[in-house]
Design a protein around this motif. Sequence first.
Motif, PDB file in Angstrom:
ATOM      1  N   VAL A 114     101.758  73.170  21.292  1.00  0.00           N
ATOM      2  CA  VAL A 114     101.407  72.739  22.666  1.00  0.00           C
ATOM      3  C   VAL A 114     101.224  71.251  22.847  1.00  0.00           C
ATOM      4  N   LEU A 115     100.612  70.651  21.875  1.00  0.00           N
ATOM      5  CA  LEU A 115     100.223  69.009  21.797  1.00  0.00           C
ATOM      6  C   LEU A 115     101.707  68.538  21.991  1.00  0.00           C
ATOM      7  N   MET A 116     102.452  68.992  20.976  1.00  0.00           N
ATOM      8  CA  MET A 116     103.798  68.293  21.019  1.00  0.00           C
ATOM      9  C   MET A 116     104.504  68.440  22.239  1.00  0.00           C
ATOM     10  N   ASP A 117     104.464  69.621  22.877  1.00  0.00           N
ATOM     11  CA  ASP A 117     105.225  69.764  24.220  1.00  0.00           C
ATOM     12  C   ASP A 117     104.445  68.841  25.479  1.00  0.00           C
ATOM     13  N   VAL A 118     103.211  68.892  25.350  1.00  0.00           N
ATOM     14  CA  VAL A 118     102.659  67.722  26.355  1.00  0.00           C
ATOM     15  C   VAL A 118     103.098  66.350  26.187  1.00  0.00           C
ATOM     16  N   SER A 119     102.899  66.000  24.776  1.00  0.00           N
ATOM     17  CA  SER A 119     103.442  64.522  24.300  1.00  0.00           C
ATOM     18  C   SER A 119     105.063  64.454  24.760  1.00  0.00           C
ATOM     19  N   ARG A 120     105.888  65.313  24.344  1.00  0.00           N
ATOM     20  CA  ARG A 120     107.246  64.802  24.801  1.00  0.00           C
ATOM     21  C   ARG A 120     107.413  64.849  26.314  1.00  0.00           C
ATOM     22  N   ALA A 121     106.801  65.771  26.952  1.00  0.00           N
ATOM     23  CA  ALA A 121     106.917  65.673  28.432  1.00  0.00           C
ATOM     24  C   ALA A 121     106.253  64.225  29.158  1.00  0.00           C
ATOM     25  N   ALA A 122     105.172  63.656  28.530  1.00  0.00           N
ATOM     26  CA  ALA A 122     104.775  62.830  28.946  1.00  0.00           C
ATOM     27  C   ALA A 122     105.457  61.341  28.553  1.00  0.00           C
ATOM     28  N   ALA A 123     106.309  61.437  27.490  1.00  0.00           N
ATOM     29  CA  ALA A 123     106.695  60.445  27.014  1.00  0.00           C
ATOM     30  C   ALA A 123     108.392  60.234  27.409  1.00  0.00           C
ATOM     31  N   THR A 124     109.004  61.290  27.648  1.00  0.00           N
ATOM     32  CA  THR A 124     110.246  61.217  27.972  1.00  0.00           C
ATOM     33  C   THR A 124     110.506  61.221  29.757  1.00  0.00           C
ATOM     34  N   GLY A 125     111.550  60.563  30.241  1.00  0.00           N
ATOM     35  CA  GLY A 125     111.547  60.373  31.697  1.00  0.00           C
ATOM     36  C   GLY A 125     111.986  59.083  32.206  1.00  0.00           C
ATOM     37  N   SER A 126     112.059  58.842  33.384  1.00  0.00           N
ATOM     38  CA  SER A 126     112.306  57.363  33.930  1.00  0.00           C
ATOM     39  C   SER A 126     111.002  56.511  34.339  1.00  0.00           C
ATOM     40  N   ALA A 127     110.114  57.270  34.340  1.00  0.00           N
ATOM     41  CA  ALA A 127     108.849  56.726  34.973  1.00  0.00           C
ATOM     42  C   ALA A 127     108.493  55.418  34.139  1.00  0.00           C
ATOM     43  N   PRO A 128     107.606  54.355  34.441  1.00  0.00           N
ATOM     44  CA  PRO A 128     107.246  53.340  33.725  1.00  0.00           C
ATOM     45  C   PRO A 128     106.646  53.646  32.619  1.00  0.00           C
ATOM     46  N   GLY A 129     106.992  53.317  31.372  1.00  0.00           N
ATOM     47  CA  GLY A 129     106.267  53.768  30.148  1.00  0.00           C
ATOM     48  C   GLY A 129     106.983  54.745  29.523  1.00  0.00           C
ATOM     49  N   GLN A 130     107.878  55.669  30.039  1.00  0.00           N
ATOM     50  CA  GLN A 130     108.671  56.565  29.473  1.00  0.00           C
ATOM     51  C   GLN A 130     109.960  56.027  29.096  1.00  0.00           C
ATOM     52  N   ALA A 131     110.734  57.101  28.195  1.00  0.00           N
ATOM     53  CA  ALA A 131     112.155  56.692  28.007  1.00  0.00           C
ATOM     54  C   ALA A 131     112.869  57.884  27.898  1.00  0.00           C
ATOM     55  N   ALA A 132     114.179  57.840  28.144  1.00  0.00           N
ATOM     56  CA  ALA A 132     114.935  59.175  28.178  1.00  0.00           C
ATOM     57  C   ALA A 132     114.906  59.660  26.648  1.00  0.00           C
ATOM     58  N   PRO A 133     115.430  61.055  26.548  1.00  0.00           N
ATOM     59  CA  PRO A 133     115.609  61.443  25.284  1.00  0.00           C
ATOM     60  C   PRO A 133     116.503  60.797  24.761  1.00  0.00           C
ATOM     61  N   ASN A 134     116.658  60.956  23.138  1.00  0.00           N
ATOM     62  CA  ASN A 134     117.529  60.248  22.408  1.00  0.00           C
ATOM     63  C   ASN A 134     117.682  58.795  22.626  1.00  0.00           C
ATOM     64  N   THR A 135     116.550  58.105  22.946  1.00  0.00           N
ATOM     65  CA  THR A 135     116.421  56.677  22.820  1.00  0.00           C
ATOM     66  C   THR A 135     114.976  56.458  22.170  1.00  0.00           C
ATOM     67  N   LEU A 136     114.912  55.210  21.610  1.00  0.00           N
ATOM     68  CA  LEU A 136     113.587  54.623  21.177  1.00  0.00           C
ATOM     69  C   LEU A 136     113.144  53.556  21.714  1.00  0.00           C
ATOM     70  N   ARG A 137     111.685  53.615  21.823  1.00  0.00           N
ATOM     71  CA  ARG A 137     110.807  52.697  22.337  1.00  0.00           C
ATOM     72  C   ARG A 137     110.405  51.857  21.225  1.00  0.00           C
ATOM     73  N   HIS A 138     110.314  50.553  21.266  1.00  0.00           N
ATOM     74  CA  HIS A 138     109.812  49.574  20.026  1.00  0.00           C
ATOM     75  C   HIS A 138     108.541  49.021  20.459  1.00  0.00           C
ATOM     76  N   ALA A 139     107.418  49.267  19.507  1.00  0.00           N
ATOM     77  CA  ALA A 139     106.169  48.346  19.601  1.00  0.00           C
ATOM     78  C   ALA A 139     106.542  46.913  19.406  1.00  0.00           C
ATOM     79  N   GLN A 140     106.131  45.991  20.369  1.00  0.00           N
ATOM     80  CA  GLN A 140     106.503  44.718  20.217  1.00  0.00           C
ATOM     81  C   GLN A 140     105.286  44.058  19.846  1.00  0.00           C
ATOM     82  N   SER A 141     104.110  44.477  19.746  1.00  0.00           N
ATOM     83  CA  SER A 141     102.738  43.705  19.301  1.00  0.00           C
ATOM     84  C   SER A 141     101.884  44.664  18.754  1.00  0.00           C
TER      85      SER A 141
END
Length: 477
Positions: free
Chosen positions: A56-83
Amino acid sequence: MTTKRRSIALFRACSALAGVALIAGCASTPESVAPKSNGWVKDEVSDSYVFGYPLVLMDVSRAAATGSAPGQAAPNTLRHAQSLPPVGASNPPEPNLDTLVSSGWLDLGSEPVLISLPDTHGRYMDARALDMWTNVVWSTASQSSERANGLKAQTIAFVPAGWKGTLPARVKRVDVSTRYAWFLARIQTRGGADLNAVRRLQRGLRVAPLSAWDAHGKRAAQADAPAGAGLSGDPVATGTPASQVAALDANGFFSRLALAMEDNAPVPDDQHALKILGDIGVHAGDAAQLPSGSKDTAMVSAGLADGRTRIATPPSNLLAGNGWTWIGDDAGNYGPDYALRAYAAWTSPGLPTSRDEVRARVTQDADGHALNGANRYVIHFTAKQMPPVRGFWSITAYTTNGALDGDAPVRIAFGDRNGAHRNRDGSIDVHVSADRPRGGGNWVPVPQGDFRLVLRMYAPKPQATDGSWQPPAVERQ
C-alpha cells in the motif's frame, strides 16, 4: 547467523499464524458447545495490515510521484536531485546528505524497461530496484569490490514476469514479478562545486522501454524528465505517502491493497497470508468487504490500530549494540518475515540490501538517557572499531521526526570522506553537540532538543551485518 535469524523469524511467524488459526477454529465452534467469538477478526485484520503495508505504501508513493502535475514525472523516466536537502527537510524522513539521488517508477506492464548506468570514473555510486513489496530485485551489491572505486558502464533490463523475447547484446536481464518497480541510483558528493560533477553523471543515466532501443543496444531519442530541483535525499514521492497511508481507514486501506494486488501479486509462499485476507473479505481486484456486524466493526477498528502499532515497533530480530539498532542480513530480502518487511518500509522506504548500505540508529546515550542538544557527546571509534566498509561511512543527526534541524548553522554529515582527524593511536573521536566543539573537527551538529543519530555504511563488509561488529556507545561528556 542469517540462517539462524531467519529460522527464528519463520518460527515466530508460523506460531503467530497458528494462533490465529486456532482462534478462528474456536470461532466456528457450534454455539451449543461455546459462545461464538469474533476475536479472530481483530487478529486477522492486524496480521493483514502488517502483511499489506509495504504494498500500500509503495502504491500510494507511485501514484503520488507519477503523472504530469508539477513535481511528478511520467513512468519510465528519472527525476534527478540537483542539490542536497535544505535544513528543516523531513520528506522523506532522514534525508541523505552524502549523495544525490535519481529516482523513477518503472511500468513493466507491456514490455521490458532498460536502464543504462554511466562509467563513474572512480566516484562511488550505487543503484537498486525494488518490487512493489519492497524486495530488492536487483542492485549493484554484486559489484561491491568495484563500487568503492566507481562503477563501469552497464545496461540492465527489467523484464515482466513470463516475458519471452530478445534483449540487446550485453544487457543484464532481471525478472520482476510485479508490474511496477522503483529504481534509485545514488552518487556520492561533497556538496558545493562538487555537485556539478555529479549532475554530469546523472545526465548519463538513461531509461526507456525496450521498443525505444535498437538492435545494437542504443537508446533511441526520448525526452528526459525535467530536473527535480526539489528532489533530495532518498525520495519516496511528492507529498507524504506514509501520512496518506496512516490516514486510511480500514476499508480504504484494504481496498487499496486489494486493487494493488491485481497488478502486483504476492509470491506463492504468501498463500497463508492470502487465505487470512480472504477470511476478512479482501480479494485481489475487488473492493474490500470487511466484517460489518455490530461487534465485528469494533474488532476491525481494533485490528487496524494494532497493525499500525506493530509496523512501528522494532522487531526482536534487529541487530543491536551499545544503544544502536539496525537491520542485518535480511534487509531487502524479507521472505515471509512480514514484521521486518513492514518495519523497514515504515522506517526506511526504499531500504537497500545489507550489502548496499547499513543504517544504524541511536536515540539514547550510554546511560539510557534520550539524546538532547543541551548536552555534549563523544563517540570513540578505536582503530579496530572503525565502521567496516568498502565504500564510506557517515553520521547525521535528525530531529525525533526524522527532519534536518531547521535552526542548524550548517548542514553536514560527518564521515571518513570529509576530513576525519585521527588520534595518534589511530582512533577517532566524533563530537556530537549543538555548538561547534573547540578546534571544530570531527563534528556532528545536532538540534537543540531531543534528536537521533543515523550511521550510514555504504558498501559495508560482512562484519556490519553478521553481528560481529557494533558501533561504539554515545558517551555524554
